[in-house]
Structure formats: structure tokens, C-alpha cells
Enzyme design. Structure first.
Site, PDB file in Angstrom:
ATOM      1  N   HIS A 242       0.845  -1.206   0.000  1.00 42.76           N
ATOM      2  CA  HIS A 242       0.000   0.000   0.000  1.00 42.76           C
ATOM      3  C   HIS A 242       0.876   1.249   0.000  1.00 42.76           C
ATOM      4  CE1 HIS A 242      -2.893  -2.755   2.370  1.00 42.76           C
ATOM      5  NE2 HIS A 242      -3.545  -2.490   1.257  1.00 42.76           N
TER       6      HIS A 242
ATOM      7  N   LYS B  17     -16.516  -7.031   5.999  1.00 45.22           N
ATOM      8  CA  LYS B  17     -15.182  -7.500   6.381  1.00 45.22           C
ATOM      9  C   LYS B  17     -14.929  -7.170   7.848  1.00 45.22           C
ATOM     10  CE  LYS B  17     -12.060  -7.214   2.371  1.00 45.22           C
ATOM     11  NZ  LYS B  17     -10.912  -6.462   1.822  1.00 45.22           N
TER      12      LYS B  17
ATOM     13  N   ARG C  55      -2.374  -6.056  -8.160  1.00 47.45           N
ATOM     14  CA  ARG C  55      -1.257  -6.978  -7.936  1.00 47.45           C
ATOM     15  C   ARG C  55      -1.163  -8.020  -9.031  1.00 47.45           C
ATOM     16  NH1 ARG C  55      -3.319  -7.669  -1.912  1.00 47.45           N
ATOM     17  NH2 ARG C  55      -5.152  -7.136  -3.125  1.00 47.45           N
TER      18      ARG C  55
ATOM     19  N   SER D  75      -2.593  -8.162   3.111  1.00 44.62           N
ATOM     20  CA  SER D  75      -2.754  -8.010   4.566  1.00 44.62           C
ATOM     21  C   SER D  75      -3.124  -9.330   5.238  1.00 44.62           C
ATOM     22  CB  SER D  75      -3.826  -6.974   4.873  1.00 44.62           C
ATOM     23  OG  SER D  75      -3.537  -5.757   4.253  1.00 44.62           O
TER      24      SER D  75
HETATM   25  P1  ADP Z   1      -7.082  -6.193   0.246  1.00 44.15           P
HETATM   26  O1  ADP Z   1      -7.982  -6.096  -0.951  1.00 44.15           O
HETATM   27  O2  ADP Z   1      -5.846  -7.001   0.023  1.00 44.15           O
HETATM   28  O3  ADP Z   1      -7.761  -6.457   1.583  1.00 44.15           O
HETATM   29  P2  ADP Z   1      -7.115  -3.379   0.702  1.00 44.15           P
HETATM   30  O4  ADP Z   1      -8.592  -3.357   0.650  1.00 44.15           O
HETATM   31  O5  ADP Z   1      -6.466  -2.871   1.939  1.00 44.15           O
HETATM   32  O6  ADP Z   1      -6.494  -4.791   0.431  1.00 44.15           O
HETATM   33  O7  ADP Z   1      -6.494  -2.686  -0.563  1.00 44.15           O
HETATM   34  C1  ADP Z   1      -6.684  -1.372  -0.971  1.00 44.15           C
HETATM   35  C2  ADP Z   1      -6.067  -1.256  -2.358  1.00 44.15           C
HETATM   36  O8  ADP Z   1      -4.669  -1.529  -2.278  1.00 44.15           O
HETATM   37  C3  ADP Z   1      -6.615  -2.245  -3.375  1.00 44.15           C
HETATM   38  O9  ADP Z   1      -6.680  -1.615  -4.640  1.00 44.15           O
HETATM   39  C4  ADP Z   1      -5.582  -3.346  -3.401  1.00 44.15           C
HETATM   40  O10 ADP Z   1      -5.543  -4.031  -4.640  1.00 44.15           O
HETATM   41  C5  ADP Z   1      -4.318  -2.540  -3.202  1.00 44.15           C
HETATM   42  N1  ADP Z   1      -3.229  -3.343  -2.650  1.00 44.15           N
HETATM   43  C6  ADP Z   1      -3.272  -4.203  -1.616  1.00 44.15           C
HETATM   44  N2  ADP Z   1      -2.070  -4.766  -1.410  1.00 44.15           N
HETATM   45  C7  ADP Z   1      -1.237  -4.276  -2.368  1.00 44.15           C
HETATM   46  C8  ADP Z   1       0.131  -4.500  -2.733  1.00 44.15           C
HETATM   47  N3  ADP Z   1       0.869  -5.390  -2.099  1.00 44.15           N
HETATM   48  N4  ADP Z   1       0.634  -3.790  -3.764  1.00 44.15           N
HETATM   49  C9  ADP Z   1      -0.142  -2.920  -4.430  1.00 44.15           C
HETATM   50  N5  ADP Z   1      -1.433  -2.676  -4.180  1.00 44.15           N
HETATM   51  C10 ADP Z   1      -1.983  -3.343  -3.160  1.00 44.15           C
END
Ligand code: ADP
Length: 163
Positions: A16, A40, A89, A127
Site C-alpha cells: 500500500h 469485512k 497486484r 494483509s
Molecule cells: P485487500 O484487498 O488485500 O484487503 P485493501 O482493501 O487494503 O487490500 O487494498 C486497498 C487497495 O490496495 C486495493 O486496490 C488493493 O488491490 C491494493 N493493494 C493491496 N495490497 C497491495 C500490494 N501489495 N501492492 C499494491 N497494491 C496493493
């Protein structure tokens, strides 16, 4: 131009942070928004997630960190933001992201979704897996910033004391 970067951030990872830092070279202001999604149920509370994001990012007047209950397009509209920033990703992210982007467009046609490809170094990182590793005492220092590493240790240490 301003952008909103919504997500669960449970907790924030280097993946992130990499997206945010790269986007800071593109946008004038980024609102990192913990989306209070009731579906969630997370490990960290909304407030804890916001605090961990603040502690993990450099101080900058280009960054706003907050949480929001409700539709992302409503937050965007209220704050006069027309860009939703997301990270991709792998192909597996694409299908879900495409759907969300179309829903957001249908709800507010002014909103454009802007994707940044995950850094190859972090493209496997999520995460959920970080939490699993931390739960069983694994080293997560490569995946998350120091404040998150410490918070995970405390969270799971408390769990062990309870059970
Ligand atoms: P997740 O979908 O893994 O629970 P989040 O909701 O926190 O993650 O993700 C918010 C945004 O950050 C989404 O667009 C997700 O694809 C992106 N994201 C999550 N992890 C990564 C990563 N390792 N590298 C780049 N973008 C990421």
C-alpha cells in the site's frame, strides 16, 4: 488533482505504501480512506488502522488519512475528488477491481478509477497473509512498516494470554 485511495488497510503493508508514495508524484493530494465495510470484520479497529497508516507514512500536507462509513463515491463527491486510486497486484485483482470501478462510475459518472501496478517486489503481498504469518510468530518485518509490526506483536501476544 486530488485522489482518494480507499481500502481495508487491515493493516497497511509496504505494498500500500509503495502505491501511495508513487501516487504522490502524480497527484497534488491523496486521501487515504479506511472504508468501514461491515462485511469485512477486521483484526484492527477502524481507529487503529487510521493510526497505523498515519504512523507509517511521512508527514506531508499532500496526505489526508481518515475513515469513512458509506459509499466511496459519496466521500469523493463531498470532498470534490474525481479520482479513485487502486493498486493491481495480479490478474486475480483485476476482475474485482473492474466491477468496483464500473459500479463507482454508475453511481457517479464524474469518478474515474486510476490503477497503479503493484511493485513486483510486493505483488504477492496482502494483509491477510501478513496477519497469518504474524499470528504464528513469523517475521513480518519485510512486509510491513515498524509501527504495524509492533502492533501485530501486541495484538497476538494479548490473544495468547487470553487463550
Ligand atoms: P485487500 O484487498 O488485500 O484487503 P485493501 O482493501 O487494503 O487490500 O487494498 C486497498 C487497495 O490496495 C486495493 O486496490 C488493493 O488491490 C491494493 N493493494 C493491496 N495490497 C497491495 C500490494 N501489495 N501492492 C499494491 N497494491 C496493493
Amino acid at each position: 488533482m486530488r485522489a482518494i485511495y480507499p481500502g481495508a488497510f487491515d493493516p497497511i503493508t509496504h505494498g500500500h505504501i509503495d502505491i501511495i508514495m508513487r501516487a504522490m508524484d502524480i497527484f497534488d493530494e491523496i486521501h487515504v480512506v479506511v472504508a468501514n465495510n461491515t462485511v469485512k470484520n477486521g483484526l484492527f479497529s477502524w481507529g487503529e488502522r487510521v493510526e497505523l497508516i498515519k504512523k507509517s507514512l511521512p508527514a506531508s500536507d499532500k496526505l489526508v488519512v481518515t475513515n469513512h462509513q458509506g459509499l466511496i463515491v459519496d466521500y469523493a463527491q463531498r470532498n470534490d475528488i474525481n479520482v479513485v486510486l487502486r493498486g493491481l497486484r495480479a490478474v486475480t485483482d483485476f476482475e474485482y477491481e473492474l466491477q468496483i470501478a464500473h459500479y463507482n462510475k454508475a453511481l457517479n459518472k464524474k469518478v474515474e478509477t486510476f490503477f497503479l501496478m503493484a511493485n513486483v517486489e510486493y505483488s504477492f503481498l496482502n494483509s491477510a497473509t501478513v496477519k497469518e504469518i504474524a499470528k504464528f510468530g513469523g517475521d513480518v518485518s519485510k512486509f510491513v512498516p515498524k509501527p504495524v509490526e509492533e502492533a501485530l506483536t501486541i495484538k497476538f501476544k494479548c490473544d495468547k494470554e487470553i487463550f
